[in-house]
Design a protein around this motif. Sequence first.
Motif, PDB file in Angstrom:
ATOM      1  N   ILE A  61       0.834  -1.198   0.000  1.00  0.00           N
ATOM      2  CA  ILE A  61       0.000   0.000   0.000  1.00  0.00           C
ATOM      3  C   ILE A  61       0.871   1.251   0.000  1.00  0.00           C
ATOM      4  O   ILE A  61       0.693   2.147  -0.821  1.00  0.00           O
ATOM      5  CB  ILE A  61      -0.915   0.025   1.243  1.00  0.00           C
ATOM      6  CG1 ILE A  61      -1.871  -1.162   1.238  1.00  0.00           C
ATOM      7  CG2 ILE A  61      -1.699   1.338   1.288  1.00  0.00           C
ATOM      8  CD1 ILE A  61      -2.723  -1.262   2.507  1.00  0.00           C
ATOM      9  N   TYR A  62       1.857   1.298   0.891  1.00  0.00           N
ATOM     10  CA  TYR A  62       2.562   2.561   1.123  1.00  0.00           C
ATOM     11  C   TYR A  62       3.921   2.665   0.442  1.00  0.00           C
ATOM     12  O   TYR A  62       4.531   3.735   0.438  1.00  0.00           O
ATOM     13  CB  TYR A  62       2.730   2.798   2.624  1.00  0.00           C
ATOM     14  CG  TYR A  62       1.432   3.037   3.355  1.00  0.00           C
ATOM     15  CD1 TYR A  62       0.686   4.176   3.110  1.00  0.00           C
ATOM     16  CD2 TYR A  62       0.952   2.131   4.285  1.00  0.00           C
ATOM     17  CE1 TYR A  62      -0.499   4.407   3.780  1.00  0.00           C
ATOM     18  CE2 TYR A  62      -0.235   2.351   4.968  1.00  0.00           C
ATOM     19  CZ  TYR A  62      -0.954   3.497   4.713  1.00  0.00           C
ATOM     20  OH  TYR A  62      -2.127   3.726   5.381  1.00  0.00           O
ATOM     21  N   LYS A  85       8.869  10.321 -10.812  1.00  0.00           N
ATOM     22  CA  LYS A  85       7.588   9.939 -11.409  1.00  0.00           C
ATOM     23  C   LYS A  85       6.426  10.388 -10.534  1.00  0.00           C
ATOM     24  O   LYS A  85       5.360  10.709 -11.026  1.00  0.00           O
ATOM     25  CB  LYS A  85       7.574   8.418 -11.593  1.00  0.00           C
ATOM     26  CG  LYS A  85       6.580   7.926 -12.629  1.00  0.00           C
ATOM     27  CD  LYS A  85       6.755   6.438 -12.868  1.00  0.00           C
ATOM     28  CE  LYS A  85       6.096   5.638 -11.772  1.00  0.00           C
ATOM     29  NZ  LYS A  85       6.099   4.187 -12.007  1.00  0.00           N
ATOM     30  N   PRO A  91       0.600   8.953  -5.114  1.00  0.00           N
ATOM     31  CA  PRO A  91      -0.605   8.282  -4.619  1.00  0.00           C
ATOM     32  C   PRO A  91      -0.331   7.378  -3.419  1.00  0.00           C
ATOM     33  O   PRO A  91      -1.264   6.966  -2.755  1.00  0.00           O
ATOM     34  CB  PRO A  91      -1.082   7.460  -5.817  1.00  0.00           C
ATOM     35  CG  PRO A  91       0.119   7.267  -6.661  1.00  0.00           C
ATOM     36  CD  PRO A  91       1.015   8.450  -6.432  1.00  0.00           C
ATOM     37  N   TYR A  92       0.954   7.066  -3.154  1.00  0.00           N
ATOM     38  CA  TYR A  92       1.247   6.111  -2.085  1.00  0.00           C
ATOM     39  C   TYR A  92       1.375   6.776  -0.716  1.00  0.00           C
ATOM     40  O   TYR A  92       1.616   6.114   0.272  1.00  0.00           O
ATOM     41  CB  TYR A  92       2.525   5.339  -2.419  1.00  0.00           C
ATOM     42  CG  TYR A  92       2.450   4.733  -3.793  1.00  0.00           C
ATOM     43  CD1 TYR A  92       1.481   3.773  -4.079  1.00  0.00           C
ATOM     44  CD2 TYR A  92       3.284   5.152  -4.816  1.00  0.00           C
ATOM     45  CE1 TYR A  92       1.373   3.233  -5.342  1.00  0.00           C
ATOM     46  CE2 TYR A  92       3.179   4.617  -6.085  1.00  0.00           C
ATOM     47  CZ  TYR A  92       2.215   3.658  -6.340  1.00  0.00           C
ATOM     48  OH  TYR A  92       2.106   3.138  -7.585  1.00  0.00           O
ATOM     49  N   LEU A  93       1.222   8.097  -0.699  1.00  0.00           N
ATOM     50  CA  LEU A  93       1.274   8.795   0.585  1.00  0.00           C
ATOM     51  C   LEU A  93       0.066   8.419   1.441  1.00  0.00           C
ATOM     52  O   LEU A  93      -1.034   8.275   0.914  1.00  0.00           O
ATOM     53  CB  LEU A  93       1.230  10.303   0.362  1.00  0.00           C
ATOM     54  CG  LEU A  93       2.508  11.024   0.008  1.00  0.00           C
ATOM     55  CD1 LEU A  93       2.182  12.467  -0.319  1.00  0.00           C
ATOM     56  CD2 LEU A  93       3.486  10.970   1.149  1.00  0.00           C
ATOM     57  N   PRO A  94       0.279   8.270   2.737  1.00  0.00           N
ATOM     58  CA  PRO A  94      -0.899   8.128   3.593  1.00  0.00           C
ATOM     59  C   PRO A  94      -1.678   9.448   3.590  1.00  0.00           C
ATOM     60  O   PRO A  94      -1.070  10.517   3.598  1.00  0.00           O
ATOM     61  CB  PRO A  94      -0.308   7.833   4.972  1.00  0.00           C
ATOM     62  CG  PRO A  94       1.120   8.215   4.909  1.00  0.00           C
ATOM     63  CD  PRO A  94       1.534   8.220   3.490  1.00  0.00           C
ATOM     64  N   VAL A  95      -2.994   9.381   3.544  1.00  0.00           N
ATOM     65  CA  VAL A  95      -3.809  10.595   3.623  1.00  0.00           C
ATOM     66  C   VAL A  95      -4.232  10.777   5.078  1.00  0.00           C
ATOM     67  O   VAL A  95      -4.009   9.907   5.912  1.00  0.00           O
ATOM     68  CB  VAL A  95      -5.037  10.517   2.689  1.00  0.00           C
ATOM     69  CG1 VAL A  95      -4.596  10.459   1.253  1.00  0.00           C
ATOM     70  CG2 VAL A  95      -5.896   9.324   3.030  1.00  0.00           C
ATOM     71  N   ASP A  97      -6.982  10.563   6.489  1.00  0.00           N
ATOM     72  CA  ASP A  97      -7.877   9.515   6.978  1.00  0.00           C
ATOM     73  C   ASP A  97      -7.120   8.228   7.311  1.00  0.00           C
ATOM     74  O   ASP A  97      -7.647   7.377   8.034  1.00  0.00           O
ATOM     75  CB  ASP A  97      -8.973   9.221   5.942  1.00  0.00           C
ATOM     76  CG  ASP A  97     -10.168  10.138   6.141  1.00  0.00           C
ATOM     77  OD1 ASP A  97     -10.219  10.816   7.184  1.00  0.00           O
ATOM     78  OD2 ASP A  97     -11.049  10.173   5.264  1.00  0.00           O
ATOM     79  N   ASP A  98      -5.919   8.053   6.754  1.00  0.00           N
ATOM     80  CA  ASP A  98      -5.128   6.883   7.117  1.00  0.00           C
ATOM     81  C   ASP A  98      -4.530   7.047   8.505  1.00  0.00           C
ATOM     82  O   ASP A  98      -4.296   6.066   9.208  1.00  0.00           O
ATOM     83  CB  ASP A  98      -3.993   6.657   6.117  1.00  0.00           C
ATOM     84  CG  ASP A  98      -4.511   6.256   4.752  1.00  0.00           C
ATOM     85  OD1 ASP A  98      -5.593   5.646   4.709  1.00  0.00           O
ATOM     86  OD2 ASP A  98      -3.852   6.549   3.746  1.00  0.00           O
TER      87      ASP A  98
ATOM     88  N   LYS B 275      -2.598   3.615  -4.784  1.00  0.00           N
ATOM     89  CA  LYS B 275      -3.479   3.715  -3.617  1.00  0.00           C
ATOM     90  C   LYS B 275      -4.551   4.741  -3.952  1.00  0.00           C
ATOM     91  O   LYS B 275      -4.253   5.906  -4.162  1.00  0.00           O
ATOM     92  CB  LYS B 275      -2.645   4.163  -2.431  1.00  0.00           C
ATOM     93  CG  LYS B 275      -3.377   4.319  -1.136  1.00  0.00           C
ATOM     94  CD  LYS B 275      -2.357   4.499  -0.024  1.00  0.00           C
ATOM     95  CE  LYS B 275      -3.009   4.871   1.278  1.00  0.00           C
ATOM     96  NZ  LYS B 275      -3.475   6.270   1.305  1.00  0.00           N
ATOM     97  N   ALA B 278      -8.363   6.106   1.115  1.00  0.00           N
ATOM     98  CA  ALA B 278      -7.829   5.923   2.453  1.00  0.00           C
ATOM     99  C   ALA B 278      -8.041   4.461   2.841  1.00  0.00           C
ATOM    100  O   ALA B 278      -9.050   3.852   2.486  1.00  0.00           O
ATOM    101  CB  ALA B 278      -8.542   6.838   3.434  1.00  0.00           C
ATOM    102  N   VAL B 279      -7.077   3.917   3.564  1.00  0.00           N
ATOM    103  CA  VAL B 279      -7.171   2.522   3.958  1.00  0.00           C
ATOM    104  C   VAL B 279      -8.420   2.295   4.824  1.00  0.00           C
ATOM    105  O   VAL B 279      -9.037   1.243   4.798  1.00  0.00           O
ATOM    106  CB  VAL B 279      -5.884   2.118   4.718  1.00  0.00           C
ATOM    107  CG1 VAL B 279      -5.972   0.697   5.213  1.00  0.00           C
ATOM    108  CG2 VAL B 279      -4.671   2.297   3.825  1.00  0.00           C
ATOM    109  N   ASN B 280      -8.778   3.333   5.556  1.00  0.00           N
ATOM    110  CA  ASN B 280      -9.913   3.210   6.480  1.00  0.00           C
ATOM    111  C   ASN B 280     -11.260   3.477   5.817  1.00  0.00           C
ATOM    112  O   ASN B 280     -12.278   3.479   6.500  1.00  0.00           O
ATOM    113  CB  ASN B 280      -9.739   4.191   7.634  1.00  0.00           C
ATOM    114  CG  ASN B 280      -8.622   3.780   8.558  1.00  0.00           C
ATOM    115  OD1 ASN B 280      -8.408   2.591   8.760  1.00  0.00           O
ATOM    116  ND2 ASN B 280      -7.910   4.741   9.093  1.00  0.00           N
ATOM    117  N   TYR B 284     -14.885   3.683   7.693  1.00  0.00           N
ATOM    118  CA  TYR B 284     -15.527   4.983   7.897  1.00  0.00           C
ATOM    119  C   TYR B 284     -16.923   5.021   7.277  1.00  0.00           C
ATOM    120  O   TYR B 284     -17.851   5.603   7.835  1.00  0.00           O
ATOM    121  CB  TYR B 284     -14.683   6.103   7.275  1.00  0.00           C
ATOM    122  CG  TYR B 284     -13.404   6.408   8.026  1.00  0.00           C
ATOM    123  CD1 TYR B 284     -13.116   5.793   9.233  1.00  0.00           C
ATOM    124  CD2 TYR B 284     -12.484   7.310   7.509  1.00  0.00           C
ATOM    125  CE1 TYR B 284     -11.951   6.068   9.912  1.00  0.00           C
ATOM    126  CE2 TYR B 284     -11.304   7.596   8.187  1.00  0.00           C
ATOM    127  CZ  TYR B 284     -11.047   6.960   9.396  1.00  0.00           C
ATOM    128  OH  TYR B 284      -9.894   7.248  10.049  1.00  0.00           O
TER     129      TYR B 284
END
Lengths: 498, 291
Positions: A61-62, A85, A91-95, A97-98, B275, B278-280, B284
Amino acid sequence: MDIRSQISMVFHLDKCIGCHTCSIACKNLWTDRKGAEYMWWNNVETKPGTGYPTKWEDQEIYKGGWEINGKSVSLKGAGKLRGLKNIFHNPYLPVLDDYYEPWTYKYEDLFTAPEGDDQPTARAVSLVTGEPIDVKAGPNWDDDLGGSIDYARQDVNLKGLSAAEQEVMFQLERMTFFYLPRICNHCLNPACVASCPSGAIYKRGEDGIVLINQQVCRGWRMCVTACPYKKTYYNWHTGKSEKCILCYPRLESGQPPACMHQCVGRIRYLGVLLYDADRIEEVAATPNDLDLVDRQLEIYLDPFDPQVIEAARKNGIADSTIESAQKSPVYKFVKEWKIALPLHPEFRTIPNLFYVPALMPGMASVQDGIYEESNTQFLWGGIDNNRVPIKYLANLFSAGNTEKIVDVLKRLMAVRWHRRQTTVGDVAQEIVDKAMGEINLNGDTADAIFRLTSLATFDERFVIPPAHREESIEMLENTADVKGNTGFGFKERPKRGW
Amino acid sequence: MIISTQPLKATVFIAIFCFISLGLNAQNGERIFKNSCIACHTVGGGKRVGPDLIGITTKRNEAWLTKWIRSSQSLIQSGDSIAIAVFEANNKVPMPDQNLSDAEIKEVVDYIKVNSTTAAVPGAATLATSAPQVPIKSSDIASAEEILLGQHIFEGDTRLTNGGVACISCHNVASNRIIPGGLLAKDLTTVHTRMGGDAGLTGILNAPPFPAMAEAYKNRPLTENEIYAVVSFLNIVEKESATQSATATSPLLKYGFISFAVWIVIIFIVWRHRKKYAVNKRIYERQLKTS
């Protein structure tokens, strides 16, 4: 040999009570600023669980950490080409909400609400938008197996466990968990440093603390992707990334980091390890995951070896630092007693935070619907009867090498048998001898392990090398010259003058 | 006698003075005329884009001429009937404003005045108008290679010898031969008729009378061959424009949309495992909300 010193840590998971005091200490000291509210440089996770940010261990995922590339390693999600790139859209950054959306409460409503039929309440308000929010998650939302289906069963470390094994983990009478406090590992092969397009991240020469220079950081956030432990965070207010600084201002004045100082269970140990920097690449590129722990331990050198001492001196390491390395509790746990293991060595960053895995022997079982206090003829069940599957611990602490885990647990168990025999004396001698003999542990060592684990004083737990930074500055400058001139918080002369 | 000779002497003196000064003026005027006027005008050489200026000084007074030269459009807009008549008589091709001082305008007018008299003498060559001295080769008979050269010069595929910028930077022609050009300056699709055919265009390209163009090509003049090629190209463009749709839309836009779509598809394929949420997200979405 290129000997350097590294401040490293051991967390003894058997002692962690999951009180989050460490997290609060860190939060109060460093991350209660705007833009940093969501950051937890220190956090405590419940395992099994998905952690913070959710599923941080899943590099599919990350895209954090390193992967083998020929005879060396390359970054999985950052680096020159991959970084370029994704530099403008990663896109692999945690947002947010993560992690979770940080919030506070409108406490003033409790006092200013007009008189009504109902008691006034303090609504939750987002610390990001300032708008009222529905609290959806927190940094330890899955604490104590809360929401197991959503979190514990989604644990990334369950991979490789059969469905039956997983099922057993969540049976009511067998269900178990332990806490995993995490801070920055101040790795020997830090992916964050390698990924930074601005060159803002560096590993301090004298003690190996990894820091982000806030003046050089341009907020590309490549480090956030690259760090497999997700321990660099982007401050949305300042536009810079931040991370655990191992409380270096405290270390420089001889105090342990706040999280360690405050630790209620006294699970944390800090000390110096001497390592051979020439071997970093070779160790990080170990072809077989199962060898990673052993190879990593080889990189740390014996601080009593005269050759090592000589080479260290040649490299400018102070005698006081070498002395600290000799007294280091971390060296004892990691190298002498071999009961502490790195977290996720398969990320190949060579982390310097080691964990003594929780020893959780089965003490009861359910047979045909009947609860029995002990399922063995002895006080504790054997290692094979561990409540947490060995494979699960291996996924966490030894890149899947179950032998390493069994070895560590046997040692911990032997110490426990030995101490039971010493203090209570209700154990048959052959059980103790068998447990001790299996791993060639003598009584003195077992006592030493017990002592450092349970009775260690403050100075035994934290052997901080004296920082010579101030002294060297004082040799060159008269610090009294600027006394009374420079205010707190200024590093550079402001335009208007002092 | 004394009384009578004095005015005579004075008259002669003034005449000589005037002649000399006129001659000096004319010398300067010749330079200005060649730089600024010759592209569109002749003195006794016939009509080009603008009218033949022979005898213009007797036809219009100097004050009017000065105003006209300074800014013909302002004069027209001020409602001057002569100016409007002149404008309409010349296919409404506006005469560019000339950045000349009053003295310089006077010099060029004097030059025209002098040359009008000499040109009026039968047999006298129109020396001032250098262009007609060499008969211009008709662009109607240009070879395909020459037209192609013109096209390449226009587009900038072939560099101009003296390093001038390509026409397409500022100009557009509606033609299927080339991509649409700049909109900074006039559309040149029908310029061949509009600006006096081969002779007019050759003159303009030799010494551009338009301020921006004059500045751009001041130190980078086109060679004779290049001028011929460009004129031939503009000629063929105009002829072809009759059979082509007048508003040729840009193929760039079309290709732009196509390649945009292609890139979108490529991005979606290459980054299909990215990705996206959000994983959650799933958790949610299940949660209860107050609103």
